[in-house]
Design a protein around this motif. Structure first.
Motif, PDB file in Angstrom:
ATOM      1  N   ILE A 160       0.840  -1.188  -0.119  1.00  0.00           N
ATOM      2  CA  ILE A 160       0.086   0.017  -0.066  1.00  0.00           C
ATOM      3  C   ILE A 160       0.951   1.372  -0.107  1.00  0.00           C
ATOM      4  O   ILE A 160       0.427   2.220  -0.607  1.00  0.00           O
ATOM      5  CB  ILE A 160      -0.861   0.007   1.160  1.00  0.00           C
ATOM      6  CG1 ILE A 160      -2.023  -1.133   1.199  1.00  0.00           C
ATOM      7  CG2 ILE A 160      -1.634   1.405   1.392  1.00  0.00           C
ATOM      8  CD1 ILE A 160      -2.908  -1.397   2.133  1.00  0.00           C
ATOM      9  N   GLY A 161       1.903   1.198   0.601  1.00  0.00           N
ATOM     10  CA  GLY A 161       2.917   2.397   0.760  1.00  0.00           C
ATOM     11  C   GLY A 161       2.682   3.144   1.805  1.00  0.00           C
ATOM     12  O   GLY A 161       1.809   3.038   2.601  1.00  0.00           O
ATOM     13  N   LYS A 162       3.305   4.411   1.718  1.00  0.00           N
ATOM     14  CA  LYS A 162       3.283   5.238   2.930  1.00  0.00           C
ATOM     15  C   LYS A 162       2.029   6.238   2.770  1.00  0.00           C
ATOM     16  O   LYS A 162       1.671   6.519   1.609  1.00  0.00           O
ATOM     17  CB  LYS A 162       4.565   6.189   2.981  1.00  0.00           C
ATOM     18  CG  LYS A 162       5.608   5.300   3.135  1.00  0.00           C
ATOM     19  CD  LYS A 162       6.908   6.279   3.410  1.00  0.00           C
ATOM     20  CE  LYS A 162       8.084   5.352   3.424  1.00  0.00           C
ATOM     21  NZ  LYS A 162       9.494   6.136   3.624  1.00  0.00           N
ATOM     22  N   ALA A 163       1.557   6.458   3.857  1.00  0.00           N
ATOM     23  CA  ALA A 163       0.198   7.398   4.048  1.00  0.00           C
ATOM     24  C   ALA A 163       0.268   8.771   3.538  1.00  0.00           C
ATOM     25  O   ALA A 163      -0.742   9.145   2.779  1.00  0.00           O
ATOM     26  CB  ALA A 163      -0.167   7.423   5.400  1.00  0.00           C
ATOM     27  N   ASP A 164       1.582   9.318   3.464  1.00  0.00           N
ATOM     28  CA  ASP A 164       1.612  10.675   2.785  1.00  0.00           C
ATOM     29  C   ASP A 164       2.037  10.776   1.369  1.00  0.00           C
ATOM     30  O   ASP A 164       2.392  11.596   0.775  1.00  0.00           O
ATOM     31  CB  ASP A 164       2.882  11.417   3.647  1.00  0.00           C
ATOM     32  CG  ASP A 164       4.006  10.694   3.727  1.00  0.00           C
ATOM     33  OD1 ASP A 164       4.171   9.460   3.085  1.00  0.00           O
ATOM     34  OD2 ASP A 164       5.115  11.289   3.974  1.00  0.00           O
ATOM     35  N   TRP A 165       2.291   9.394   0.734  1.00  0.00           N
ATOM     36  CA  TRP A 165       2.249   9.531  -0.641  1.00  0.00           C
ATOM     37  C   TRP A 165       0.697   9.816  -1.349  1.00  0.00           C
ATOM     38  O   TRP A 165      -0.095   9.458  -1.060  1.00  0.00           O
ATOM     39  CB  TRP A 165       2.674   8.070  -1.222  1.00  0.00           C
ATOM     40  CG  TRP A 165       3.956   7.708  -0.704  1.00  0.00           C
ATOM     41  CD1 TRP A 165       4.815   8.283  -0.234  1.00  0.00           C
ATOM     42  CD2 TRP A 165       4.771   6.267  -0.994  1.00  0.00           C
ATOM     43  NE1 TRP A 165       6.186   7.662   0.098  1.00  0.00           N
ATOM     44  CE2 TRP A 165       5.849   6.239  -0.500  1.00  0.00           C
ATOM     45  CE3 TRP A 165       4.074   5.253  -1.754  1.00  0.00           C
ATOM     46  CZ2 TRP A 165       6.732   5.170  -0.464  1.00  0.00           C
ATOM     47  CZ3 TRP A 165       5.008   3.810  -1.765  1.00  0.00           C
ATOM     48  CH2 TRP A 165       6.145   4.055  -1.282  1.00  0.00           C
ATOM     49  N   PRO A 166       1.030  10.287  -2.775  1.00  0.00           N
ATOM     50  CA  PRO A 166      -0.100  10.517  -3.358  1.00  0.00           C
ATOM     51  C   PRO A 166      -0.830   9.351  -3.938  1.00  0.00           C
ATOM     52  O   PRO A 166      -0.175   8.283  -3.854  1.00  0.00           O
ATOM     53  CB  PRO A 166       0.547  11.303  -4.631  1.00  0.00           C
ATOM     54  CG  PRO A 166       1.733  11.997  -4.133  1.00  0.00           C
ATOM     55  CD  PRO A 166       2.317  10.938  -3.209  1.00  0.00           C
ATOM     56  N   LEU A 167      -2.047   9.338  -3.955  1.00  0.00           N
ATOM     57  CA  LEU A 167      -2.957   8.267  -4.460  1.00  0.00           C
ATOM     58  C   LEU A 167      -2.199   7.621  -5.531  1.00  0.00           C
ATOM     59  O   LEU A 167      -1.989   6.294  -5.691  1.00  0.00           O
ATOM     60  CB  LEU A 167      -4.133   8.642  -4.686  1.00  0.00           C
ATOM     61  CG  LEU A 167      -5.021   7.574  -5.124  1.00  0.00           C
ATOM     62  CD1 LEU A 167      -5.091   6.570  -4.039  1.00  0.00           C
ATOM     63  CD2 LEU A 167      -6.559   7.993  -5.343  1.00  0.00           C
ATOM     64  N   GLU A 168      -1.923   8.223  -6.528  1.00  0.00           N
ATOM     65  CA  GLU A 168      -1.349   7.906  -7.932  1.00  0.00           C
ATOM     66  C   GLU A 168       0.003   6.816  -7.611  1.00  0.00           C
ATOM     67  O   GLU A 168       0.160   6.043  -8.299  1.00  0.00           O
ATOM     68  CB  GLU A 168      -0.979   8.775  -8.918  1.00  0.00           C
ATOM     69  CG  GLU A 168      -0.685   8.361 -10.334  1.00  0.00           C
ATOM     70  CD  GLU A 168      -0.213   9.262 -11.502  1.00  0.00           C
ATOM     71  OE1 GLU A 168      -0.043   9.111 -12.672  1.00  0.00           O
ATOM     72  OE2 GLU A 168      -0.730  10.560 -10.857  1.00  0.00           O
ATOM     73  N   GLN A 169       0.815   7.490  -6.604  1.00  0.00           N
ATOM     74  CA  GLN A 169       2.014   6.793  -6.516  1.00  0.00           C
ATOM     75  C   GLN A 169       1.637   5.604  -5.604  1.00  0.00           C
ATOM     76  O   GLN A 169       2.342   4.519  -5.768  1.00  0.00           O
ATOM     77  CB  GLN A 169       2.925   7.610  -5.698  1.00  0.00           C
ATOM     78  CG  GLN A 169       4.332   7.165  -5.203  1.00  0.00           C
ATOM     79  CD  GLN A 169       5.168   7.946  -4.481  1.00  0.00           C
ATOM     80  OE1 GLN A 169       4.858   9.064  -4.152  1.00  0.00           O
ATOM     81  NE2 GLN A 169       6.159   7.549  -4.019  1.00  0.00           N
ATOM     82  N   ARG A 170       0.617   5.555  -4.885  1.00  0.00           N
ATOM     83  CA  ARG A 170       0.344   4.542  -3.838  1.00  0.00           C
ATOM     84  C   ARG A 170      -0.116   3.316  -4.783  1.00  0.00           C
ATOM     85  O   ARG A 170       0.234   2.236  -4.492  1.00  0.00           O
ATOM     86  CB  ARG A 170      -0.495   4.900  -2.742  1.00  0.00           C
ATOM     87  CG  ARG A 170       0.225   5.751  -1.786  1.00  0.00           C
ATOM     88  CD  ARG A 170      -1.091   6.213  -0.754  1.00  0.00           C
ATOM     89  NE  ARG A 170      -0.973   4.887   0.374  1.00  0.00           N
ATOM     90  CZ  ARG A 170      -1.973   5.207   1.252  1.00  0.00           C
ATOM     91  NH1 ARG A 170      -2.444   5.947   1.642  1.00  0.00           N
ATOM     92  NH2 ARG A 170      -1.799   4.006   2.191  1.00  0.00           N
ATOM     93  N   LEU A 171      -0.983   3.797  -5.810  1.00  0.00           N
ATOM     94  CA  LEU A 171      -1.518   2.657  -6.678  1.00  0.00           C
ATOM     95  C   LEU A 171      -0.560   2.220  -7.426  1.00  0.00           C
ATOM     96  O   LEU A 171      -0.403   0.776  -7.814  1.00  0.00           O
ATOM     97  CB  LEU A 171      -2.673   3.437  -7.568  1.00  0.00           C
ATOM     98  CG  LEU A 171      -3.988   3.663  -6.930  1.00  0.00           C
ATOM     99  CD1 LEU A 171      -4.875   4.504  -7.779  1.00  0.00           C
ATOM    100  CD2 LEU A 171      -4.545   2.608  -6.392  1.00  0.00           C
TER     101      LEU A 171
END
Length: 339
Positions: A160-171
């Motif tokens: 899922i990645g880090k909470a402060d990453w932008p949604l596109e980056q997390r996807l």
């Protein structure tokens, strides 16, 4: 380490190194056939006994998929490289929440540094012997799904990645880590739903995956390298465990028990390992090979530490202690924990 030409004759080498598209494909088809067949038996005869048997049989074939992925990572499951890659990735690795390439990079370090300080799998064998109480605690955690839950939780959170990453980056990050594995899970669910039994995905795919598969993966880890007699001898820094029909069906599928032979000649496909062993014994190497008669003997040896030495600690799972790659690539052998 002894060269293969010093262990087998040229004719023997030519036989055991043969890779077969038919045998490799059949092994994968067999694994899935047994999985869906066990589900069908439960649907036809739904009762506690058939359910427990189905969980055990399916969990063993799930480990079997990981074993066949392992052969794919070595490039030896089939003769055709493209077929090898497809079978290993889409029909073995992704359904097991793994990734062949990541696993290959990790696993080859194990082969290059077996039982040495640089061996990434040393954490799996170093704690032994342990007490029976400690082993019992581990098996309870495995069989109740606690180990599997912690591992998958860590894997998914990493993806899922880090909470402060932008949604596109997390996807993008999730897709790179678990996207294809998610597609494989959806495919299994869709097949079962199309057959009119969507619930089987949860009760006879996820349950075995999180329970029985975890427990027998632990047993396999112990059998392969725990308490080997010589960390520097290729005949004795791994172990082959003889397996009867029941053990092959429920604990050690697809010749995974032939581990000395695999370490001596890692380019031998799993379906040729029994023949490789026969050749090695015929050539006089049998007494040198670390071998146990069955898995009961292995567990008895690995739990030989007196219970008076038992000092239970907090549950520290391997998925927490080691870097999580976001796939099961850091080993389909990741079920060890400390306490």
């Amino acid at each position: 380490m002894s060269a293969a030409k010093d262990l087998l004759t040229p004719g023997q080498l030519a036989i055991v190194r043969q890779r077969s598209d038919i045998r490799g494909t059949w092994a994968v088809v067999h694994a899935w056939g047994v999985i869906f067949g066990a589900m069908a038996v439960f649907v036809a005869f739904p009762n506690p006994l058939t359910y427990i048997l189905a969980v055990m049989v399916i969990g063993a074939r799930q480990l079997g998929l990981a074993i066949l992925m392992h052969d794919g990572a070595h490039g030896i499951l089939t003769h055709n490289p493209k077929l090898n890659a497809f079978l290993s990735q889409w029909l073995c690795a992704y359904p097991m929440m793994a990734e062949t390439g990541t696993y290959r990079r990790y696993h080859l370090k194990h082969h290059a540094n077996t039982q040495q300080p640089e061996d990434p799998d040393l954490i799996l064998s170093a704690p032994f012997p342990i007490t029976r109480k400690s082993f019992r605690r581990k098996m309870i955690r495995d069989l109740t799904g606690q180990t599997g839950y912690q591992q998958r939780k860590a894997q998914i959170l990493n993806a899922i990645g880090k909470a402060d990453w932008p949604l596109e980056q997390r996807l993008r990050h999730f897709w790179s880590k678990l996207g294809r594995a998610t597609v494989a899970q959806l495919a299994i669910f869709t097949v079962l739903a199309a057959a009119g039994h969507w619930y089987l995905y949860f009760v006879l795919w996820l349950v075995p995956f999180l329970t029985w598969q975890q427990a027998i993966t632990r047993i396999r880890n112990i059998a392969e390298h725990a308490m080997v007699p010589d960390d520097n001898d290729p005949f004795r820094h791994a172990r082959t465990t003889k397996a009867n029909l029941i053990e092959r069906a429920l604990i050690a599928p697809y010749w995974v028990n032939y581990h000395v032979e695999h370490h001596l000649m890692m380019w031998v496909p799993c379906y040729n390992l029994p023949l490789a062993r026969r050749f090695l014994i015929a050539n006089g190497h049998g007494p040198r090979m670390e071998t146990k008669e069955n898995y009961v003997e292995v567990i008895r040896m690995a739990t030989s530490r007196p219970d008076t030495d038992d000092k239970p600690g907090s549950v520290v799972h391997n998925a927490r202690r080691q870097r999580v790659s976001g796939t099961m690539g850091e080993g389909f052998a990741e079920s060890q924990d400390a306490a």
